[in-house]
Scaffold this active site. Structure first.
Site, mmCIF file in Angstrom:
data_model
loop_
_atom_site.group_PDB
_atom_site.id
_atom_site.type_symbol
_atom_site.label_atom_id
_atom_site.label_comp_id
_atom_site.label_asym_id
_atom_site.label_seq_id
_atom_site.Cartn_x
_atom_site.Cartn_y
_atom_site.Cartn_z
ATOM 1 N N GLN A 164 -5.025 -47.288 70.231
ATOM 2 C CA GLN A 164 -4.792 -48.032 71.475
ATOM 3 C C GLN A 164 -5.697 -49.242 71.727
ATOM 4 O OE1 GLN A 164 -3.820 -45.902 75.302
ATOM 5 N NE2 GLN A 164 -5.775 -46.776 75.895
ATOM 6 N N GLU A 206 -3.299 -55.338 78.212
ATOM 7 C CA GLU A 206 -4.616 -55.604 78.811
ATOM 8 C C GLU A 206 -5.189 -56.932 78.348
ATOM 9 O OE1 GLU A 206 -7.176 -52.232 78.189
ATOM 10 O OE2 GLU A 206 -6.010 -51.010 79.566
ATOM 11 N N ASP A 243 -10.704 -46.918 71.264
ATOM 12 C CA ASP A 243 -10.059 -45.838 72.029
ATOM 13 C C ASP A 243 -8.856 -45.411 71.195
ATOM 14 O OD1 ASP A 243 -8.882 -44.064 73.715
ATOM 15 O OD2 ASP A 243 -8.579 -45.446 75.389
ATOM 16 N N GLU A 286 -13.421 -43.192 71.669
ATOM 17 C CA GLU A 286 -12.889 -42.482 72.843
ATOM 18 C C GLU A 286 -11.676 -41.657 72.412
ATOM 19 O OE1 GLU A 286 -12.321 -45.246 76.119
ATOM 20 O OE2 GLU A 286 -10.594 -44.113 76.827
ATOM 21 N N ASP A 313 -11.844 -39.343 77.708
ATOM 22 C CA ASP A 313 -11.041 -39.966 78.772
ATOM 23 C C ASP A 313 -9.942 -38.982 79.154
ATOM 24 O OD1 ASP A 313 -9.378 -41.481 80.373
ATOM 25 O OD2 ASP A 313 -8.694 -42.815 78.777
ATOM 26 N N LYS A 338 -12.681 -43.007 85.664
ATOM 27 C CA LYS A 338 -11.596 -43.776 86.282
ATOM 28 C C LYS A 338 -11.350 -43.155 87.648
ATOM 29 C CE LYS A 338 -8.920 -44.735 82.039
ATOM 30 N NZ LYS A 338 -7.928 -44.092 81.132
ATOM 31 N N ARG A 367 -7.710 -49.415 84.515
ATOM 32 C CA ARG A 367 -6.490 -48.876 83.933
ATOM 33 C C ARG A 367 -5.728 -50.024 83.293
ATOM 34 N NH1 ARG A 367 -5.859 -43.315 85.016
ATOM 35 N NH2 ARG A 367 -4.716 -43.582 83.077
ATOM 36 N N SER A 368 -4.695 -49.672 82.528
ATOM 37 C CA SER A 368 -3.916 -50.746 81.884
ATOM 38 C C SER A 368 -3.102 -51.529 82.921
ATOM 39 C CB SER A 368 -3.020 -50.162 80.793
ATOM 40 O OG SER A 368 -2.338 -49.022 81.263
ATOM 41 N N LYS A 389 -15.602 -50.782 81.149
ATOM 42 C CA LYS A 389 -14.442 -51.081 80.296
ATOM 43 C C LYS A 389 -13.341 -51.629 81.199
ATOM 44 C CE LYS A 389 -11.060 -48.685 77.373
ATOM 45 N NZ LYS A 389 -10.467 -47.380 77.059
HETATM 46 C C1 2PG Z 1 -7.487 -45.897 78.603
HETATM 47 C C2 2PG Z 1 -6.874 -46.843 79.614
HETATM 48 C C3 2PG Z 1 -7.511 -48.198 79.582
HETATM 49 P P1 2PG Z 1 -4.483 -46.404 80.569
HETATM 50 O O1 2PG Z 1 -6.793 -45.124 77.951
HETATM 51 O O2 2PG Z 1 -8.716 -45.841 78.481
HETATM 52 O O3 2PG Z 1 -7.468 -48.790 78.300
HETATM 53 O O4 2PG Z 1 -5.494 -46.934 79.425
HETATM 54 O O5 2PG Z 1 -4.914 -47.032 81.827
HETATM 55 O O6 2PG Z 1 -3.127 -46.826 80.125
HETATM 56 O O7 2PG Z 1 -4.658 -44.915 80.595
HETATM 57 MG MG MG Z 2 -8.603 -44.071 77.055
#
Ligand code: 2PG
Ligand code: MG
Length: 431
Positions: A164, A206, A243, A286, A313, A338, A367-368, A389
């Site tokens: 990712q 992103e 990640d 991650e 995460d 988050k 978040r994305s 991040k």
């Molecule tokens: C992640 C986030 C940010 P998402 O996995 O760390 O890159 O992605 O917000 O889509 O969960």
């Molecule tokens: Mg992640």
């Protein structure tokens, strides 16, 4: 004591063009706080529910139900309460929804409200948000070390590659400004390389370059070339962070790299990462394995915990209990924080404190799906958590957060930048 006189939710739109929830908190003295809920694409199974309306309109992503939570029960509960007591406000929100993942109110409703309260309290105290956070939670504020995406992949690039986030960190920088400068050089060097190969095809969710690669490893090779093209020796001032977001391509214990038509079990997955860790200057990983693969996470930490930052995460979903369990299991050595995974500020800070107590690292993360909201720049700095991040180095929903850190730097002092301290237990610091 300063009373809340109004709580108002409204529909606004995020960086993907999807509706999201904004909340205004108004105080008796006329001051106010405002925040917007972000939205993830690669979501952890155990994180707070992002409540959407379903149906055919707006691709089912409408937020009328979440807005009804804000403008109904949440507004009713918080009106008249003291803005100075974040814990009581968050507890009042939790008291309205006893489900473990906030499925009744919606995590999008609770996170926007909770963050708006934090902003309101800072305004009421006549303090910058980062200062209010530091004072409220008894933390030493410090400018974080950024993780910045150069190539996007996985769920943020329609699965074009499986992994990712291909990111850099600049732990060898002596200021936040220097991180921004180096990132600019690496980001555009990567773009030049893609253009030369005839593979420049825009950006992912992103803002990282679109991953036109024939294998996942080619993205890593290209990232190393970009670091070199920017005049850096990979592994010195600049290191790589990944990640893997492995839950996105794991099914029934099998990891399937669609791009390479390759399938493996957990131990082969860890062996593949072992090779990458050996061949490339990777300092942090991650979610190396699936969120349900506890044995894999423990095994990965056993093998690499003394040289890598291993960040949970999807595995930990900003949940203090899961972090405590992870500490007991020796799975991971850092947590991604988050606020919308937890659903409230208080729960997120509890998670950070649990990690900090065990000597774990903590990375506050966007978040994305993002917006102009800059709360996380302040949270990361105010908590002095060490890392931030945000996504890549283009698109305003990302840059607004890096730029906010530069404004904070002017107030707080450039010498509070943590530099490579968060990577102190990795090979980078030990070399
Ligand atoms: C992640 C986030 C940010 P998402 O996995 O760390 O890159 O992605 O917000 O889509 O969960
Ligand atoms: Mg992640």
């Amino acid at each position: 004591m300063t009373k809340i006189t109004a709580v108002k939710g409204r529909r606004v739109w995020d960086s993907r063009g999807n509706p999201t929830v904004e909340v205004d908190i108004t105080l008796e003295n006329g001051l106010m706080g405002r925040a917007i809920a972000p939205a993830g694409a690669s979501r952890g199974l155990r994180e707070a529910i992002d409540l959407r309306d379903g149906g055919s309109a707006l691709s089912g992503k409408g937020v009328d139900k979440a807005l009804a939570s804000v403008n109904g029960p949440i507004a009713q509960a918080l009106t008249g309460m003291d803005i100075e007591d974040q814990k009581a406000l968050d507890d009042a929100i939790l008291g309205l929804d006893s489900s473990p993942m906030k499925e009744n109110l919606g995590g999008n409703a609770t996170v926007a409200t909770s963050l708006a309260c934090l902003h309101g309290a800072a305004a009421n105290a006549k303090k910058a948000l980062w200062r209010h956070v530091a004072d409220t939670y008894d933390c030493t504020p410090a400018l974080p070390l950024p993780e910045i995406q150069i190539f996007g992949g996985g769920a943020h690039a329609s699965g074009r590659v499986d992994i990712q986030d291909f990111m850099i960190m600049v732990p060898g920088a002596s200021s936040f400004d220097e991180v921004m400068e180096v990132t600019n050089e690496v980001y555009f060097a990567a773009g030049d390389i893609m253009a030369q190969k005839g593979k420049l095809a825009g950006v992912a969710d992103e803002g990282g370059w679109w991953p036109m690669f024939d294998s996942n490893e080619e993205a890593l090779e290209t990232l190393v070339s970009a670091i070199e093209k920017a005049g850096e020796k990979p592994g010195k001032r600049v290191v790589i962070s990944l990640d893997i977001a492995a839950s996105e391509f794991c099914e029934n214990g099998r990891y399937r790299l669609a791009l390479e038509d390759r399938e493996m079990d957990s131990s082969a997955m860890i062996d593949m990462l072992d090779k990458w860790i050996t061949d490339y200057p990777i300092a942090a990983i991650e979610d190396p394995v699936d969120e349900g693969d506890k044995e894999g996470m423990i095994e990965f930490t056993r093998r690499f915990g003394d040289k890598l930052q291993i960040i949970g995460d999807d595995y930990l979903v900003t949940n203090a209990k899961l972090v405590e369990q992870g500490i007991a299991d020796n799975a991971c050595n850092a947590v991604l924080v988050k606020v919308n995974q937890a659903g409230t500020v208080s729960e997120s800070v509890d998670t950070f404190k649990a990690a900090q107590k065990a000597g774990w690292g903590a990375v506050v993360s966007a978040r994305s799906g993002e917006t102009e909201d800059v709360s996380i720049s302040h949270l990361s700095t105010g908590l002095g958590c060490g890392q931030l991040k945000v996504g890549s180095f283009t698109r305003s929903e990302r840059m607004v957060k890096w730029n906010e850190c530069l404004r904070i730097q002017d107030e707080l002092g450039a010498d509070t930048f943590v530099g490579g301290a968060p990577l102190k237990n990795t090979w980078w610091a030990k070399q």
